[in-house]
Design a protein around this motif. Sequence first.
Motif, PDB file in Angstrom:
ATOM      1  N   TYR A 194     -15.672  17.387   1.327  1.00  0.00           N
ATOM      2  CA  TYR A 194     -14.998  16.385   1.728  1.00  0.00           C
ATOM      3  C   TYR A 194     -15.968  15.013   1.378  1.00  0.00           C
ATOM      4  CZ  TYR A 194     -12.150  19.046   4.971  1.00  0.00           C
ATOM      5  OH  TYR A 194     -11.246  19.792   5.468  1.00  0.00           O
ATOM      6  N   LEU A 237      -8.214  10.656  -1.373  1.00  0.00           N
ATOM      7  CA  LEU A 237      -8.289  10.188   0.049  1.00  0.00           C
ATOM      8  C   LEU A 237      -7.059  10.845   0.985  1.00  0.00           C
ATOM      9  CD1 LEU A 237      -9.875   6.682   0.499  1.00  0.00           C
ATOM     10  CD2 LEU A 237     -10.882   8.820   0.653  1.00  0.00           C
ATOM     11  N   VAL A 238      -5.947  10.648   0.495  1.00  0.00           N
ATOM     12  CA  VAL A 238      -4.778  11.277   1.150  1.00  0.00           C
ATOM     13  C   VAL A 238      -4.925  12.831   1.435  1.00  0.00           C
ATOM     14  CG1 VAL A 238      -2.338  11.696   0.920  1.00  0.00           C
ATOM     15  CG2 VAL A 238      -3.146   9.508   0.594  1.00  0.00           C
ATOM     16  N   GLY A 253      -7.411  13.850   3.825  1.00  0.00           N
ATOM     17  CA  GLY A 253      -7.080  13.341   5.351  1.00  0.00           C
ATOM     18  C   GLY A 253      -6.041  14.671   5.729  1.00  0.00           C
ATOM     19  N   PHE A 301      -6.624  17.315   8.609  1.00  0.00           N
ATOM     20  CA  PHE A 301      -5.483  17.250   9.619  1.00  0.00           C
ATOM     21  C   PHE A 301      -5.064  18.762  10.012  1.00  0.00           C
ATOM     22  CE2 PHE A 301      -0.999  17.589  10.876  1.00  0.00           C
ATOM     23  CZ  PHE A 301      -1.350  16.855  12.198  1.00  0.00           C
TER      24      PHE A 301
END
Length: 375
Positions: free
Chosen positions: A35, A61-62, A65, A69
Amino acid sequence: MPMLPALDPSDPHVKSVRLYPKTYWFLCGATIAVYVFLILAAWALWSVQPVAGLGIGFPILVFVGIHIFKSWGSVDTDEWAAFYFYGRALRTLEPGPYFKPWLVMQIKRAPASLDQFQAPGEPEEVFHGDDKLPLPEGKVRAIRITTREPTASETGHLDVQMTAEWSFYVQFQILDFFMFMARVGSFENAKKLIRDTGEAVLNEFASRRTMNGMIKDLPKINRRLDNRIRALVNTWGMQVFEAKAFAPNVSHKLATAMRDVPIARLEAEQAETRGKGERRRLEEVGEGTAAAQKAMLLATAAGREALLEAEAKGLAAKKKALDVDGEDILAADVATEMAKNATWGVVGGSDGARDMMGAVLAGKEALSKAGSKAT
């Protein structure tokens, strides 16, 4: 992690599965390191735009994320849960939230508390249609058991060969989650194995019994079913508390007919009782009528007898008073009655007229004799 109950001496004692908790922490650390690396790369490449208005850093970055999640979840208080790394057991999970790197680790779950399931499934999950039809989504096939043919001595209502749907339930608790998963792989597979064993027990009994025999021997079936399922799960790290079959689900038409048997029996008994009452009533009426008719006939006979005795006494008195024969008295009475009750008469031929005149003359002569004697 749920508390393990104390094992009974008869419960299975199995060797625990080896866990690799350090591998879990290593994978989590490596994931976090990735990450960080990706976030730094996105920052460094933010200004690089292969496509006008869209830099390389934004898609990176997407992805980070979305991965974060999808790596979060939670464990309920009434279930077992553990992390695996492509088959290697890593660690168990406490109730609450957890972090599991997406696409790196897997999680497996099973009931932890005392639980129950029904085979082949809950009533609303069972498909009752023909086995040749496609199985609807979310449904399971029914367990259909065929009994044997009846013998000559078996004459009960349910002493027949028939196919009926059966179901049974199992109350259980998983004591060693990793052993359970190592032996059967999943809770769904465990249910399938238990269902097959239960169906085999039911078929064994049905091959030697009619439907009536199956219902009568349901306690014996339940004992065999319980023993066989306990033996099956003996090395699964799972304890069975109870396994029992429900009464067979016969067809709706047959069930309705059997349900109405007591009603029909009561109605027949009521009709028989009413018939007996009616027959008794008719017998009593007949006896009363016969007694009345008998009394009337006896009274009539007694009256007639008294009348005849009185007439005989009268004739005897006449005979004595007139000093004539009995035939003369009778002829005189006949002539008197004929003369008194008839205004005219018809006689046939000379013989009839002669007889008539003879009767009249005889009566007249008898009366004349009586008159001359009286003077």
